[in-house]
Design a protein around this motif. Sequence first.
Motif, PDB file in Angstrom:
ATOM      1  N   THR A  19       0.879  -1.224   0.021  1.00 55.61           N
ATOM      2  CA  THR A  19      -0.037   0.011  -0.065  1.00 55.61           C
ATOM      3  C   THR A  19       0.819   1.332  -0.093  1.00 55.61           C
ATOM      4  N   ILE A  20       0.689   2.199  -1.116  1.00 55.16           N
ATOM      5  CA  ILE A  20       1.524   3.365  -1.114  1.00 55.16           C
ATOM      6  C   ILE A  20       0.625   4.415  -1.027  1.00 55.16           C
ATOM      7  N   GLU A  21       1.260   5.251  -0.045  1.00 54.06           N
ATOM      8  CA  GLU A  21       0.405   6.572   0.531  1.00 54.06           C
ATOM      9  C   GLU A  21       0.774   7.866  -0.269  1.00 54.06           C
ATOM     10  N   ASP A  22       1.812   7.886  -1.061  1.00 55.30           N
ATOM     11  CA  ASP A  22       2.564   8.954  -1.866  1.00 55.30           C
ATOM     12  C   ASP A  22       3.492   8.706  -2.975  1.00 55.30           C
ATOM     13  N   ASP A  23       3.719   9.447  -3.534  1.00 60.87           N
ATOM     14  CA  ASP A  23       4.788   9.367  -4.728  1.00 60.87           C
ATOM     15  C   ASP A  23       6.148   9.746  -4.442  1.00 60.87           C
ATOM     16  N   ALA A  24       6.534   9.978  -3.074  1.00 61.31           N
ATOM     17  CA  ALA A  24       7.779  10.307  -2.716  1.00 61.31           C
ATOM     18  C   ALA A  24       8.752   9.352  -2.425  1.00 61.31           C
ATOM     19  N   ALA A  25       9.903   9.677  -3.016  1.00 64.17           N
ATOM     20  CA  ALA A  25      10.915   8.638  -3.023  1.00 64.17           C
ATOM     21  C   ALA A  25      12.328   9.364  -2.721  1.00 64.17           C
ATOM     22  N   TYR A  26      13.293   8.640  -2.669  1.00 58.57           N
ATOM     23  CA  TYR A  26      14.570   9.257  -2.251  1.00 58.57           C
ATOM     24  C   TYR A  26      15.768   8.408  -2.866  1.00 58.57           C
ATOM     25  N   LEU A  27      17.021   9.054  -3.101  1.00 62.08           N
ATOM     26  CA  LEU A  27      18.160   8.481  -3.678  1.00 62.08           C
ATOM     27  C   LEU A  27      19.097   8.205  -2.372  1.00 62.08           C
ATOM     28  N   CYS A  28      19.601   7.084  -2.269  1.00 64.92           N
ATOM     29  CA  CYS A  28      20.511   7.000  -1.307  1.00 64.92           C
ATOM     30  C   CYS A  28      21.890   6.518  -1.993  1.00 64.92           C
ATOM     31  N   HIS A  29      22.818   7.550  -1.574  1.00 65.20           N
ATOM     32  CA  HIS A  29      24.280   7.491  -2.013  1.00 65.20           C
ATOM     33  C   HIS A  29      25.402   6.871  -1.135  1.00 65.20           C
ATOM     34  N   CYS A  30      25.106   6.110   0.207  1.00 62.49           N
ATOM     35  CA  CYS A  30      25.833   5.938   0.943  1.00 62.49           C
ATOM     36  C   CYS A  30      26.838   4.797   0.475  1.00 62.49           C
ATOM     37  N   TRP A 100       7.540   4.151 -12.526  1.00 63.39           N
ATOM     38  CA  TRP A 100       7.628   5.811 -12.912  1.00 63.39           C
ATOM     39  C   TRP A 100       6.656   6.666 -12.403  1.00 63.39           C
ATOM     40  N   ARG A 101       5.827   6.475 -11.568  1.00 60.68           N
ATOM     41  CA  ARG A 101       5.097   7.394 -10.735  1.00 60.68           C
ATOM     42  C   ARG A 101       5.847   8.031  -9.814  1.00 60.68           C
ATOM     43  N   PHE A 102       7.090   7.493  -9.133  1.00 60.47           N
ATOM     44  CA  PHE A 102       7.620   7.952  -7.949  1.00 60.47           C
ATOM     45  C   PHE A 102       8.645   9.061  -8.493  1.00 60.47           C
ATOM     46  N   LYS A 103       8.671   9.828  -7.469  1.00 57.52           N
ATOM     47  CA  LYS A 103       9.624  11.198  -7.599  1.00 57.52           C
ATOM     48  C   LYS A 103      10.618  11.409  -6.776  1.00 57.52           C
ATOM     49  N   PRO A 104      11.871  11.756  -6.980  1.00 59.71           N
ATOM     50  CA  PRO A 104      12.687  11.883  -5.679  1.00 59.71           C
ATOM     51  C   PRO A 104      12.428  12.937  -4.869  1.00 59.71           C
ATOM     52  N   VAL A 105      12.502  13.127  -3.703  1.00 55.25           N
ATOM     53  CA  VAL A 105      12.297  14.341  -3.041  1.00 55.25           C
ATOM     54  C   VAL A 105      13.431  14.750  -2.107  1.00 55.25           C
ATOM     55  N   SER A 106      14.254  13.692  -2.066  1.00 52.73           N
ATOM     56  CA  SER A 106      15.555  13.840  -1.030  1.00 52.73           C
ATOM     57  C   SER A 106      16.796  13.040  -1.438  1.00 52.73           C
ATOM     58  N   HIS A 107      17.892  13.383  -0.761  1.00 51.83           N
ATOM     59  CA  HIS A 107      19.026  12.306  -1.010  1.00 51.83           C
ATOM     60  C   HIS A 107      19.583  12.118   0.545  1.00 51.83           C
ATOM     61  N   SER A 108      20.016  11.069   0.492  1.00 49.51           N
ATOM     62  CA  SER A 108      20.634  10.377   1.798  1.00 49.51           C
ATOM     63  C   SER A 108      22.091   9.806   1.250  1.00 49.51           C
ATOM     64  N   GLY A 109      22.939  10.002   2.235  1.00 50.84           N
ATOM     65  CA  GLY A 109      24.288   9.572   2.219  1.00 50.84           C
ATOM     66  C   GLY A 109      24.860  10.442   1.364  1.00 50.84           C
ATOM     67  N   SER A 110      24.804  11.833   1.483  1.00 45.70           N
ATOM     68  CA  SER A 110      25.281  12.821   0.519  1.00 45.70           C
ATOM     69  C   SER A 110      26.784  12.728   0.739  1.00 45.70           C
ATOM     70  N   GLU A 111      27.420  12.214   1.801  1.00 49.94           N
ATOM     71  CA  GLU A 111      28.923  12.215   1.820  1.00 49.94           C
ATOM     72  C   GLU A 111      29.783  11.522   0.767  1.00 49.94           C
ATOM     73  N   SER A 112      29.042  10.632  -0.003  1.00 47.65           N
ATOM     74  CA  SER A 112      29.374   9.525  -0.813  1.00 47.65           C
ATOM     75  C   SER A 112      28.839  10.053  -2.298  1.00 47.65           C
ATOM     76  N   TRP A 113      28.064  11.102  -2.382  1.00 51.02           N
ATOM     77  CA  TRP A 113      27.627  11.619  -3.772  1.00 51.02           C
ATOM     78  C   TRP A 113      28.470  11.671  -4.951  1.00 51.02           C
ATOM     79  N   HIS A 114      28.115  10.951  -5.813  1.00 50.75           N
ATOM     80  CA  HIS A 114      28.721  11.250  -7.224  1.00 50.75           C
ATOM     81  C   HIS A 114      28.144  12.047  -7.860  1.00 50.75           C
ATOM     82  N   ARG A 115      28.183  13.465  -7.932  1.00 53.02           N
ATOM     83  CA  ARG A 115      27.326  14.487  -8.515  1.00 53.02           C
ATOM     84  C   ARG A 115      27.550  14.322 -10.132  1.00 53.02           C
ATOM     85  N   ASP A 116      28.536  13.939 -10.604  1.00 55.53           N
ATOM     86  CA  ASP A 116      28.588  13.762 -11.976  1.00 55.53           C
ATOM     87  C   ASP A 116      27.735  12.700 -12.551  1.00 55.53           C
TER      88      ASP A 116
END
Length: 147
Positions: A19-30, A100-116
């Motif tokens: 059961t999904i309540e909303d479309d919010a998802a996130y990216l983890c970079h740890c 496809w319905r999910f949209k990223p709303v935040s990032h986690s583990g940004s200390e290991s983020w590969h911005r490129d």
Amino acid sequence: MTESMSGGCQCKRVRYRVTIEDDAAYLCHCRMCQRATGGVSIAFKGVRKADVTWEREPDLYRSSVIAERGFCALCGTPLTFAFLDGDGMDLTVGSFDDPWRFKPVSHSGSESWHRDWLDTSPLPASRTDENPNVTNRWMENLGKLPD
């Protein structure tokens, strides 16, 4: 906007409904997620464990002293992340039948983020069905392109 959605692993051995309540998802970079997936990040949808029904439960491994990850031991698809002491869990966005319905709303583990690797939209792109190196192999072995 509560909705029931389905998903599972690549080989379809492990399947779930949630059961999904909303479309919010996130990216983890740890680094743990990078190592667990072999990617530079992973997209997760946070859900309550109680909202997930498994047709066949995933295989689990204890990825650290505080968490475990669910996966399919047959095809290797990463499926879940969960702290050992919580009521919530994360499902991999790519494991949903309709991600496809999910949209990223935040990032986690940004200390290991590969911005490129985050915004690669300016790079040249091609569709799988336009690549004869791939399509010829699928057609010869399966007679069609995979879903």
